[in-house]
Write a protein that holds these residues in place. Sequence first.
Motif, PDB file in Angstrom:
ATOM      1  N   VAL A  58       3.462  -8.013  -8.352  1.00  0.00           N
ATOM      2  CA  VAL A  58       2.295  -8.327  -7.413  1.00  0.00           C
ATOM      3  C   VAL A  58       2.199  -7.516  -6.257  1.00  0.00           C
ATOM      4  CG1 VAL A  58       1.913 -10.210  -5.635  1.00  0.00           C
ATOM      5  CG2 VAL A  58       2.796 -10.681  -8.005  1.00  0.00           C
ATOM      6  N   GLY A  59       3.198  -6.687  -5.830  1.00  0.00           N
ATOM      7  CA  GLY A  59       3.069  -5.797  -4.713  1.00  0.00           C
ATOM      8  C   GLY A  59       2.553  -4.472  -4.964  1.00  0.00           C
ATOM      9  N   LEU A  60       2.801  -4.135  -6.430  1.00  0.00           N
ATOM     10  CA  LEU A  60       1.999  -3.000  -6.919  1.00  0.00           C
ATOM     11  C   LEU A  60       0.594  -3.187  -7.118  1.00  0.00           C
ATOM     12  CD1 LEU A  60       2.219  -0.020  -8.139  1.00  0.00           C
ATOM     13  CD2 LEU A  60       2.750  -1.120 -10.345  1.00  0.00           C
ATOM     14  N   ALA A  61       0.092  -4.444  -7.461  1.00  0.00           N
ATOM     15  CA  ALA A  61      -1.420  -4.623  -7.790  1.00  0.00           C
ATOM     16  C   ALA A  61      -1.861  -4.613  -6.814  1.00  0.00           C
ATOM     17  CB  ALA A  61      -1.265  -6.142  -8.567  1.00  0.00           C
ATOM     18  N   ALA A  62      -1.331  -5.436  -5.444  1.00  0.00           N
ATOM     19  CA  ALA A  62      -1.983  -5.774  -4.388  1.00  0.00           C
ATOM     20  C   ALA A  62      -2.056  -4.249  -3.571  1.00  0.00           C
ATOM     21  CB  ALA A  62      -1.170  -6.338  -3.319  1.00  0.00           C
ATOM     22  N   GLY A  63      -1.013  -3.383  -3.582  1.00  0.00           N
ATOM     23  CA  GLY A  63      -1.164  -2.071  -3.133  1.00  0.00           C
ATOM     24  C   GLY A  63      -1.940  -1.138  -3.705  1.00  0.00           C
ATOM     25  N   ALA A  64      -2.224  -1.224  -4.980  1.00  0.00           N
ATOM     26  CA  ALA A  64      -3.244  -0.512  -5.847  1.00  0.00           C
ATOM     27  C   ALA A  64      -4.589  -0.881  -5.516  1.00  0.00           C
ATOM     28  CB  ALA A  64      -2.988  -0.628  -7.440  1.00  0.00           C
ATOM     29  N   LEU A  65      -4.903  -2.070  -5.140  1.00  0.00           N
ATOM     30  CA  LEU A  65      -6.293  -2.486  -4.970  1.00  0.00           C
ATOM     31  C   LEU A  65      -6.620  -1.887  -3.633  1.00  0.00           C
ATOM     32  CD1 LEU A  65      -6.310  -6.355  -5.808  1.00  0.00           C
ATOM     33  CD2 LEU A  65      -7.613  -4.713  -6.784  1.00  0.00           C
ATOM     34  N   GLY A  83       5.249  -7.922  -2.054  1.00  0.00           N
ATOM     35  CA  GLY A  83       4.912  -8.571  -2.844  1.00  0.00           C
ATOM     36  C   GLY A  83       5.335  -9.940  -2.649  1.00  0.00           C
ATOM     37  N   GLY A  84       6.700  -9.925  -2.399  1.00  0.00           N
ATOM     38  CA  GLY A  84       7.410 -11.325  -2.005  1.00  0.00           C
ATOM     39  C   GLY A  84       6.674 -11.831  -0.905  1.00  0.00           C
ATOM     40  N   PRO A 109      21.560  15.685  -4.490  1.00  0.00           N
ATOM     41  CA  PRO A 109      20.112  15.500  -4.832  1.00  0.00           C
ATOM     42  C   PRO A 109      19.724  14.338  -5.810  1.00  0.00           C
ATOM     43  CG  PRO A 109      21.086  17.835  -5.392  1.00  0.00           C
ATOM     44  CD  PRO A 109      22.297  16.932  -4.999  1.00  0.00           C
ATOM     45  N   LEU A 110      20.639  13.960  -6.807  1.00  0.00           N
ATOM     46  CA  LEU A 110      20.412  12.523  -7.413  1.00  0.00           C
ATOM     47  C   LEU A 110      20.550  11.682  -6.643  1.00  0.00           C
ATOM     48  CD1 LEU A 110      20.166  11.390 -10.156  1.00  0.00           C
ATOM     49  CD2 LEU A 110      22.597  11.347 -10.353  1.00  0.00           C
ATOM     50  N   LEU A 111      21.342  11.257  -5.625  1.00  0.00           N
ATOM     51  CA  LEU A 111      21.545  10.303  -4.447  1.00  0.00           C
ATOM     52  C   LEU A 111      20.200  10.201  -3.765  1.00  0.00           C
ATOM     53  CD1 LEU A 111      22.835   8.017  -3.158  1.00  0.00           C
ATOM     54  CD2 LEU A 111      24.051   9.799  -1.505  1.00  0.00           C
ATOM     55  N   LEU A 112      19.750  11.363  -2.994  1.00  0.00           N
ATOM     56  CA  LEU A 112      18.401  11.287  -2.590  1.00  0.00           C
ATOM     57  C   LEU A 112      17.260  10.852  -3.342  1.00  0.00           C
ATOM     58  CD1 LEU A 112      18.858  14.361  -0.240  1.00  0.00           C
ATOM     59  CD2 LEU A 112      19.092  12.006   0.472  1.00  0.00           C
ATOM     60  N   GLN A 113      17.176  11.243  -4.613  1.00  0.00           N
ATOM     61  CA  GLN A 113      16.109  11.081  -5.348  1.00  0.00           C
ATOM     62  C   GLN A 113      15.996   9.401  -5.842  1.00  0.00           C
ATOM     63  OE1 GLN A 113      16.052  13.124  -9.262  1.00  0.00           O
ATOM     64  NE2 GLN A 113      13.989  12.531  -9.992  1.00  0.00           N
ATOM     65  N   THR A 114      17.403   8.876  -6.076  1.00  0.00           N
ATOM     66  CA  THR A 114      17.595   7.663  -6.328  1.00  0.00           C
ATOM     67  C   THR A 114      17.108   6.791  -5.241  1.00  0.00           C
ATOM     68  OG1 THR A 114      19.407   8.170  -7.747  1.00  0.00           O
ATOM     69  CG2 THR A 114      19.280   5.873  -6.918  1.00  0.00           C
ATOM     70  N   LEU A 115      17.444   7.111  -3.955  1.00  0.00           N
ATOM     71  CA  LEU A 115      17.155   6.337  -2.719  1.00  0.00           C
ATOM     72  C   LEU A 115      15.634   6.414  -2.504  1.00  0.00           C
ATOM     73  CD1 LEU A 115      19.648   7.814  -0.078  1.00  0.00           C
ATOM     74  CD2 LEU A 115      19.239   5.453  -0.910  1.00  0.00           C
ATOM     75  N   SER A 116      14.619   7.693  -2.883  1.00  0.00           N
ATOM     76  CA  SER A 116      13.569   7.352  -2.878  1.00  0.00           C
ATOM     77  C   SER A 116      12.662   6.361  -3.929  1.00  0.00           C
ATOM     78  CB  SER A 116      12.930   8.913  -3.200  1.00  0.00           C
ATOM     79  OG  SER A 116      11.583   8.906  -3.431  1.00  0.00           O
ATOM     80  N   VAL A 117      13.522   6.386  -4.985  1.00  0.00           N
ATOM     81  CA  VAL A 117      12.932   5.300  -6.172  1.00  0.00           C
ATOM     82  C   VAL A 117      13.368   4.097  -5.517  1.00  0.00           C
ATOM     83  CG1 VAL A 117      13.386   4.510  -8.378  1.00  0.00           C
ATOM     84  CG2 VAL A 117      13.175   6.949  -8.014  1.00  0.00           C
ATOM     85  N   VAL A 118      14.492   3.913  -5.094  1.00  0.00           N
ATOM     86  CA  VAL A 118      15.044   2.583  -4.381  1.00  0.00           C
ATOM     87  C   VAL A 118      13.953   2.254  -3.261  1.00  0.00           C
ATOM     88  CG1 VAL A 118      16.471   1.339  -3.318  1.00  0.00           C
ATOM     89  CG2 VAL A 118      17.327   2.556  -5.106  1.00  0.00           C
ATOM     90  N   GLY A 119      13.762   3.133  -2.498  1.00  0.00           N
ATOM     91  CA  GLY A 119      12.647   2.794  -1.174  1.00  0.00           C
ATOM     92  C   GLY A 119      11.514   2.142  -1.583  1.00  0.00           C
ATOM     93  N   THR A 120      10.811   2.998  -2.536  1.00  0.00           N
ATOM     94  CA  THR A 120       9.592   2.558  -3.171  1.00  0.00           C
ATOM     95  C   THR A 120       9.555   1.244  -3.862  1.00  0.00           C
ATOM     96  OG1 THR A 120       9.024   5.184  -3.547  1.00  0.00           O
ATOM     97  CG2 THR A 120       7.633   3.342  -4.557  1.00  0.00           C
ATOM     98  N   GLY A 121      10.567   0.950  -4.490  1.00  0.00           N
ATOM     99  CA  GLY A 121      10.853  -0.284  -5.250  1.00  0.00           C
ATOM    100  C   GLY A 121      10.958  -1.513  -4.384  1.00  0.00           C
ATOM    101  N   PHE A 154       0.892  -1.308  -0.087  1.00  0.00           N
ATOM    102  CA  PHE A 154      -0.097   0.003   0.185  1.00  0.00           C
ATOM    103  C   PHE A 154       0.769   1.142  -0.134  1.00  0.00           C
ATOM    104  CE2 PHE A 154      -1.421   3.191   3.116  1.00  0.00           C
ATOM    105  CZ  PHE A 154      -2.606   3.842   2.167  1.00  0.00           C
ATOM    106  N   GLU A 155       1.916   1.343   0.857  1.00  0.00           N
ATOM    107  CA  GLU A 155       2.949   2.334   0.994  1.00  0.00           C
ATOM    108  C   GLU A 155       3.544   2.726  -0.515  1.00  0.00           C
ATOM    109  OE1 GLU A 155       4.391   4.388   3.825  1.00  0.00           O
ATOM    110  OE2 GLU A 155       2.028   4.308   4.039  1.00  0.00           O
ATOM    111  N   GLY A 156       3.899   1.409  -0.979  1.00  0.00           N
ATOM    112  CA  GLY A 156       4.533   1.795  -2.325  1.00  0.00           C
ATOM    113  C   GLY A 156       3.860   2.218  -3.337  1.00  0.00           C
ATOM    114  N   ALA A 157       2.623   1.544  -3.450  1.00  0.00           N
ATOM    115  CA  ALA A 157       1.634   1.951  -4.699  1.00  0.00           C
ATOM    116  C   ALA A 157       1.205   3.570  -4.337  1.00  0.00           C
ATOM    117  CB  ALA A 157       0.378   0.916  -4.400  1.00  0.00           C
ATOM    118  N   GLU A 158       1.086   3.874  -3.118  1.00  0.00           N
ATOM    119  CA  GLU A 158       0.679   5.299  -2.765  1.00  0.00           C
ATOM    120  C   GLU A 158       1.688   6.380  -3.355  1.00  0.00           C
ATOM    121  OE1 GLU A 158      -2.086   7.080   0.520  1.00  0.00           O
ATOM    122  OE2 GLU A 158      -0.024   6.319   1.313  1.00  0.00           O
TER     123      GLU A 158
END
Length: 305
Positions: free
Chosen positions: A285-292, A240-241, A221-233, A107-111
């Motif tokens: 799978v995690g994205l689908a479950a979170g989106a629901l 999902g796992g 700035p690029l590192l923090l942005q990358t970390l945000s993407v990595v955290g969401t992923g 849910f957090e990731g999908a949001e």
Amino acid sequence: MPGGLVALLDDIAVLARLAAASADDVAAAAGKAGSKTLGVVIDDAAVTPGYVVGLSPARELPIIWKITLGSLRNKLLFILPVALLLSAFAPWALTPILMLGGLYLCFEGAEKVLHALQGDHAEEAVATIEDPAALEARQVGGAIRTDLILSAEIMVITLNELTGSPILTQAGVLALVGAAVTIGVYGVVGLIVKMDDIGLHLARSGGAAAGFGRGLVKAMPLLLQTLSVVGTGAMLWVGGGILIHGFAQFGFTAPEHLIHELAVGIGRGMGAIEWAITALSGGLVGLAAGALVVGALHLKPGATH
């Protein structure tokens, strides 16, 4: 008297050897169990730096320290006793609890993905709080609440690796993994949030280090942005796992088998590719479950986003 003393020393030596063996068992089990939590640890380390965005640089390390103490409290005072009680009296509950935590991560990731697609206004929300103390309290509270979920996942994953172990071994491993993960994660987070200050210091020092310092400041700035993407992923991949494995535990093994066969078929013995396919599948799978879950919450009367 000398004979009694010798006997006592022998007894102490035996107890010392038993204690050393137990410590070795705990350390070995902690290492094995701790490796299973890697995905959640990555998630934790990637998510936390975002909680100091918009705050005074002078308060960054004190805030990380507050979050660290809150994380230790979560793990050692709240989660550890509950986990041991569940292990002793309701081991069947561990998998459902783990799956609920995994669903929350989804849910957090999908949001976060939804926010990114709509245009993230997190920084604007931070800017609306003018009282620095209130802003700090809100950020620390939010970080500790998120950590509670991640810490619970870490501790339950660890406990799942200790099935059949004595209760004292379980307690020792949980405490060791909890403390080690917390110190490691927030030590890295503290270094990340101060890297720009380190870069500024090096840039002003002159000499060969100045160029490296300027590069470090520009890269932050690029590192923090990358970390945000990595955290969401990581949230989606880990959540999902957990759901896939949890359903397999309850007999619904088709998704886990399908993903395994897909990873082996594409990877053809290359471990890195097999891992990437498995992680990507878990993330989808995690994205689908979170989106629901996000969709269900938006259907509630009066729900706002």
